[in-house]
Design an enzyme around this catalytic site. Structure first.
Site, PDB file in Angstrom:
ATOM      1  N   LEU A  92       0.830  -1.201   0.000  1.00 41.69           N
ATOM      2  CA  LEU A  92       0.000   0.000   0.000  1.00 41.69           C
ATOM      3  C   LEU A  92       0.865   1.252   0.000  1.00 41.69           C
ATOM      4  O   LEU A  92       0.884   2.028  -0.942  1.00 41.69           O
ATOM      5  CB  LEU A  92      -0.919  -0.012   1.223  1.00 41.69           C
ATOM      6  CG  LEU A  92      -1.674   1.293   1.520  1.00 41.69           C
ATOM      7  CD1 LEU A  92      -2.658   1.604   0.394  1.00 41.69           C
ATOM      8  CD2 LEU A  92      -2.369   1.225   2.864  1.00 41.69           C
ATOM      9  N   ASP A  93       1.587   1.442   1.086  1.00 42.15           N
ATOM     10  CA  ASP A  93       2.458   2.601   1.255  1.00 42.15           C
ATOM     11  C   ASP A  93       3.716   2.116   1.951  1.00 42.15           C
ATOM     12  O   ASP A  93       3.754   2.059   3.188  1.00 42.15           O
ATOM     13  CB  ASP A  93       1.741   3.667   2.097  1.00 42.15           C
ATOM     14  CG  ASP A  93       2.636   4.860   2.425  1.00 42.15           C
ATOM     15  OD1 ASP A  93       3.684   5.000   1.791  1.00 42.15           O
ATOM     16  OD2 ASP A  93       2.266   5.625   3.338  1.00 42.15           O
ATOM     17  N   PRO A  94       4.714   1.655   1.210  1.00 41.85           N
ATOM     18  CA  PRO A  94       4.894   1.867  -0.234  1.00 41.85           C
ATOM     19  C   PRO A  94       4.201   0.806  -1.089  1.00 41.85           C
ATOM     20  O   PRO A  94       4.070  -0.339  -0.678  1.00 41.85           O
ATOM     21  CB  PRO A  94       6.404   1.758  -0.397  1.00 41.85           C
ATOM     22  CG  PRO A  94       6.805   0.757   0.653  1.00 41.85           C
ATOM     23  CD  PRO A  94       5.887   1.005   1.829  1.00 41.85           C
TER      24      PRO A  94
ATOM     25  N   ASP B 200       0.779   3.730  -3.625  1.00 42.45           N
ATOM     26  CA  ASP B 200       1.138   5.149  -3.764  1.00 42.45           C
ATOM     27  C   ASP B 200       2.113   5.350  -4.924  1.00 42.45           C
ATOM     28  O   ASP B 200       1.963   6.263  -5.741  1.00 42.45           O
ATOM     29  CB  ASP B 200       1.723   5.686  -2.460  1.00 42.45           C
ATOM     30  CG  ASP B 200       2.915   4.889  -1.952  1.00 42.45           C
ATOM     31  OD1 ASP B 200       3.140   3.754  -2.433  1.00 42.45           O
ATOM     32  OD2 ASP B 200       3.626   5.382  -1.060  1.00 42.45           O
TER      33      ASP B 200
END
Length: 944
Positions: free
Chosen positions: A622-624, A627
């Site tokens: 997700l993050d990272p 994004d």
């Protein structure tokens, strides 16, 4: 007939790309070629109703004339097609089967069943011609969904036709043995205008059976169906028209001996009914998936003696036990005892196992002695088990065999209609194909169609490079090692030596990874973890998941062995373990995927991975992860328009849903508590309006928390996250004057955490009071020690001291009290205060049953267009968890990770070394597939 073929009147014209109405006709030209490989091939890939949909939408359709095609060409003409011999104008040419190589038109896109994916020797000249003429070949057989199931196939009609044929064959066989039966009046499938007529003949037969007109001398007739797919279902659809009774396999013996002869009996056989471990006769589905060679089949002893006719709808892999071997057949027929006829003078059956309809047409497969397929011209043969000979007849000693490999051609109109219905949804994107464009640059293909492209631009596509290797190995192989070639073929085309994935870790995000990968029956996942209970809970519902208990720190040899025996490793372990895992992956030349940051320690393996030709995909969560992918999609799209990037701001957070944010921190843990706390004390660097901002470690980052206004209803705040500048070069946005990546929380979180920091609890240094050898210590005693007062001090005294230390902040005091840090609960033993606090907070701040979490991500990209206009492009992602399923955090981290693994297994990621998903070949298929899984983003723009 016009109505039956689905023709309708004119309708609005639609764009083939977007589906929107428009006025002008699209330039795409589709050709439907004639079938000229087999005299019986009367099918087509699309029916007139599908052609009319295309022509109404503005597509030009050419149809080659054919007097053999079952659907008359006049109906295609009425649907708007142009009937002509020359189809060279078409960019897309479709058929059912292959074609003579001299009729291939260079630099076109073709779609048909090529029968080349196993490097079938007879079809290699066709493949060579396709490569030489730079044709793009789409093979229907490889159009499969995320579960590995084919989306376009004739399987149902193969089952229907096969069942009609074998009922006809049984009538002939019984007659040859001296018994007239109602089956005698059923004809071959192609003798009927359509399946409805055939069904009526089967019903008539069934009516006679129900009247008791089956000879008593043949006894109750029993059928055994194998397989659970469309083939078996199609066959059972016809069988259900008889007066039938379905029984369990163990009941066959009873009905075989004394069943009602006014009925026919059947059972549907599953693997657990006849497959057993050689050593003890038991069946373990997990072990069977992993080691099928340890098992054997009892079909020949437990089922076959009570079977009149076997309807086989399964394919066989050489690792798995056969249903019937030559020796089985010989033993079966030799030991069969003819029962006493019910009336004098009636001939006895030589044996009761009379017929096999092998609809799978898998020569040398699960029926070992079925070496060659029969044909529509010569549909039946007799296998003499004693002499091991096959003769084209329905008479003589042995078992009647029927194994026609083009069964749907016997019911061509309905097969065409059904196949066309399945294919038609994909025709639109197939029409976008331009065979002159390099395959990797072709736009408009979904993963499903893209993965079915075998050849393009004069070479095999990456996923099918193995075909060349198989051909080379066959050329080098000495005569007589066909078994070796077959084994290698099965491994290379992933028939059932399955792709083996090693999944390390059984934590928060493992569930969606496991769920996604195990949908594909050709992927076997070994899940290794030290947490036994969680491991069992995760794997118990997946037949192709194998749990292994392992402590990676203490069992490094076991880790090495596991890595070496798998095709891919997914590490969901804490980041500190990744170097240990990647070292083994490089040693064994096994690819790897992880959602974690590409740390300096991991970067150091880049050259070694390159030399070993190993791919390690990092930061694909997700993050990272998402994004990055949303950023690069926006940035690449802007570059394609000649624009430049002036700013990039990205914030992301995993939060409890608003109704569940019921504690002073407004936060609950959906991922590693240690990671969440560490994130609050790491340093951060970012660029704002051309000014470099550097924030030191130790918690100063929370002083930079600011309100986030983009979703005012959530009342969010955000603070910078790590080094934002390191993405300027990989993103290719060195020109940007603002570059910020940050973390989102509900307003109040940063202040609450600062209270914990002020008393010294967010500390990663070893703490002697928490060492395993130290006596137990309560949170109150620990807090007294941290603020410098005697452990025996009263709670009131402690609170007074703490209140002054935190600057008399009431909300911070509320947080400390709510966490129970002034109480007498023992602090968990751990390597540091932070780790102990993380364990304590995890228990206090876990999601209760029925609660859900929330993911919020926002990317704002400043784009300066060539016109000079500034556009702020907003990418927004909001995902809620499912209390009955997976959390939002688990889905948004796990699914991209699983899809990255799928891309590696399918050969769609070719880059070697340490990789981050910043290129279109990775981010676009991942974004497409997570959207299919329900993770979708929205876009909007503000112009300045």
């Amino acid at each position: 007939m016009l109505r039956l073929l689905g023709l309708r009147g004119p309708r609005a014209v639609f764009c083939l790309q977007c589906g929107r109405p428009r006025e002008s006709h699209h330039q795409a030209v589709l050709a439907l070629r004639r079938e000229d490989i087999n005299a019986w091939e009367r099918r087509a890939p699309l029916a007139p109703k599908h052609i009319q949909e295309l022509t109404n939408a503005g597509c030009k359709v050419l149809v080659q004339p054919s007097n053999r095609r079952a659907i008359h060409e006049k109906y295609y003409r009425q649907a708007g097609a142009i009937i002509q011999e020359d189809i060279s104008e078409a960019s897309m040419i479709i058929g059912v089967k292959g074609l003579p190589v001299e009729k291939l038109i260079p630099k076109k896109t073709y779609a048909f069943f090529s029968h080349t994916i196993k490097a079938q020797e007879a079809n290699m000249p066709l493949l060579d011609a396709i490569l030489a003429k730079e044709i793009r070949l789409i093979d229907y057989e490889k159009m499969v969904d995320s579960k590995g199931s084919r989306v376009v196939a004739f399987g149902q009609w193969a089952g229907v036709a096969g069942m009609i044929n074998i009922l006809h064959g049984l009538g002939l066989r019984f007659l040859a043995l001296g018994h007239h039966t109602p089956f005698t009046h059923i004809g071959m499938a192609h003798n009927y205008r359509n399946s409805a007529q055939a069904v009526q003949a089967v019903r008539d037969c069934g009516y006679e059976i129900s009247l008791g007109l089956m000879p008593k001398s043949v006894g109750p007739v029993t059928f055994v169906f194998t397989g659970s797919g469309n083939v078996s279902k199609g066959a059972q659809e016809i069988f259900n028209e008889l007066p039938c009774v379905f029984v369990e396999p163990h009941e066959l013996q009873e009905v075989f001996r004394c069943g009602d002869q006014s009925k026919v009996y059947a059972t549907v056989l599953s693997r657990h009914h006849h497959v057993v471990r050689k050593s003890d006769g038991k069946y373990d589905p997990f072990e069977y998936q992993h080691q099928p060679e340890l098992y054997t089949s009892r079909f020949s002893t437990d089922i076959a003696p009570y079977t009149t006719c076997l309807i086989n709808g399964i394919y066989w892999d050489h690792h798995t036990p056969r249903l019937l071997t030559r020796q089985d057949a010989q033993n079966l027929l030799a030991s069969a005892k003819s029962f006493d006829p019910m009336c004098d003078g009636c001939p006895e059956l030589p044996h009761r196992f009379l017929a096999i309809c092998d609809i799978s047409a898998d020569a040398g497969g699960s029926i070992e002695f079925m070496n060659e397929c029969t044909t529509i011209d010569m549909p039946f043969c007799i296998y003499d088990a004693d002499q091991h000979t096959i003769h084209d007849s329905v008479e003589g000693n042995g078992i009647l065999m029927c194994s026609i490999d083009n069964l749907p051609a016997q019911l061509p109109i309905e097969a065409t209609e059904c196949f066309g219905d399945m294919l038609f949804p994909y025709i639109w994107e197939m029409l976008a194909s331009d065979a002159t464009v390099p395959f990797e640059k072709q736009q408009g293909f979904s993963p499903l169609v893209k993965n079915a492209v075998i050849a393009s631009n004069g070479s095999l596509t990456p996923k099918f490079k193995y075909i060349q290797k198989m051909r080379a190995n066959r050329a080098k192989a000495p005569y007589g090692i066909a078994a070796h070639i077959k084994r290698e073929l099965a491994q290379l085309v992933n028939m059932t030596p399955k792709s083996r994935v090693l999944l390390l870790g059984a934590g928060y995000v493992t569930g969606p990874v496991l769920d996604y990968l195990t949908r594909n029956s050709n992927i076997e996942v070994t899940v290794a973890s030290i947490v036994k209970d969680e491991l069992q809970r995760l794997t118990q519902k997946y037949s192709n998941a194998i749990p292994i208990i392992m402590d990676i720190e203490k069992q490094q040899e076991k880790l090495s062995s596991l890595v070496g025996s798998h095709d891919l490793v997914i590490s969901l372990l804490p980041g500190g373990f990744h170097p240990m895992v990647i070292k083994e992956c490089i040693h064994h030349k096994v690819n790897m995927v992880t959602a974690s940051y590409l740390s300096p320690e991991m970067k150091a393996f880049h050259q070694s991975a390159l030399e070993a030709e190993v791919t390690v995909v990092n930061e694909i969560g997700l993050d990272p992860g998402i994004d990055h992918m949303l950023a690069m999609k926006c940035i690449d799209d802007a570059r394609d328009q000649g624009a430049t990037i002036e700013s990039y701001v990205s914030f992301c957070g995993g939060l409890p849903a608003p109704e569940c944010s019921d504690n002073p921190l407004r936060y609950k843990f959906s991922w590693s508590p240690v990671g969440a706390l560490l994130n609050t004390i790491r340093p951060a660097t970012y660029l704002k309006n051309g000014k470099l901002v550097e924030i030191s470690a130790g918690g100063a980052v929370l002083n930079n928390a600011s309100p986030m206004e983009f979703f005012p209803g959530f009342n969010l705040e955000g603070f910078p996250n790590r080094d934002s500048l390191k993405y300027a070069v990989p993103y290719g946005i060195e020109s940007a004057h603002t570059l910020i990546r940050g973390t989102l929380r509900y307003k109040g979180y940063s202040n609450a955490i600062q209270g914990l920091q002020k008393v010294g609890l967010i500390n990663t240094e070893p703490c002697s009071l928490l060492s395993p050898e130290a006596p137990a210590v309560t949170w109150r005693e620990l807090l007294c020690n941290l603020v410098g007062i005697a452990p025996s001090s009263s709670v009131i005294s402690l609170k007074e001291v703490v209140f002054n230390i935190i600057g008399k902040d009431e909300s911070q005091m509320e947080t400390l009290s709510w966490l129970g840090l002034f109480g007498d609960e023992s602090a968990p033993k751990a390597q540091s205060l932070l780790h102990s606090l993380a364990q304590h907070m995890e228990s206090k701040m876990a999601y209760a049953p029925g609660e859900r979490d929330l993911i919020v991500m926002r990317n704002d990209v400043g784009i300066r267009h060539p016109s000079g206009q500034l556009e702020i492009k907003h990418y927004s992602l909001v995902v809620y968890g499912d209390p009955a399923g997976f959390s939002a955090m688990a889905k948004t981290v796990g699914l991209p990770c699983a899809i990255g693994a799928e891309l590696l297994l399918d050969g769609e990621i070719q880059t070697k070394g340490m990789v981050v998903p910043l290129t279109r070949d990775i981010y676009q298929p991942v974004l497409d597939r997570i959207k299919f899984e329900g993770i979708s983003y929205t876009t909007s723009s503000t112009f300045c």
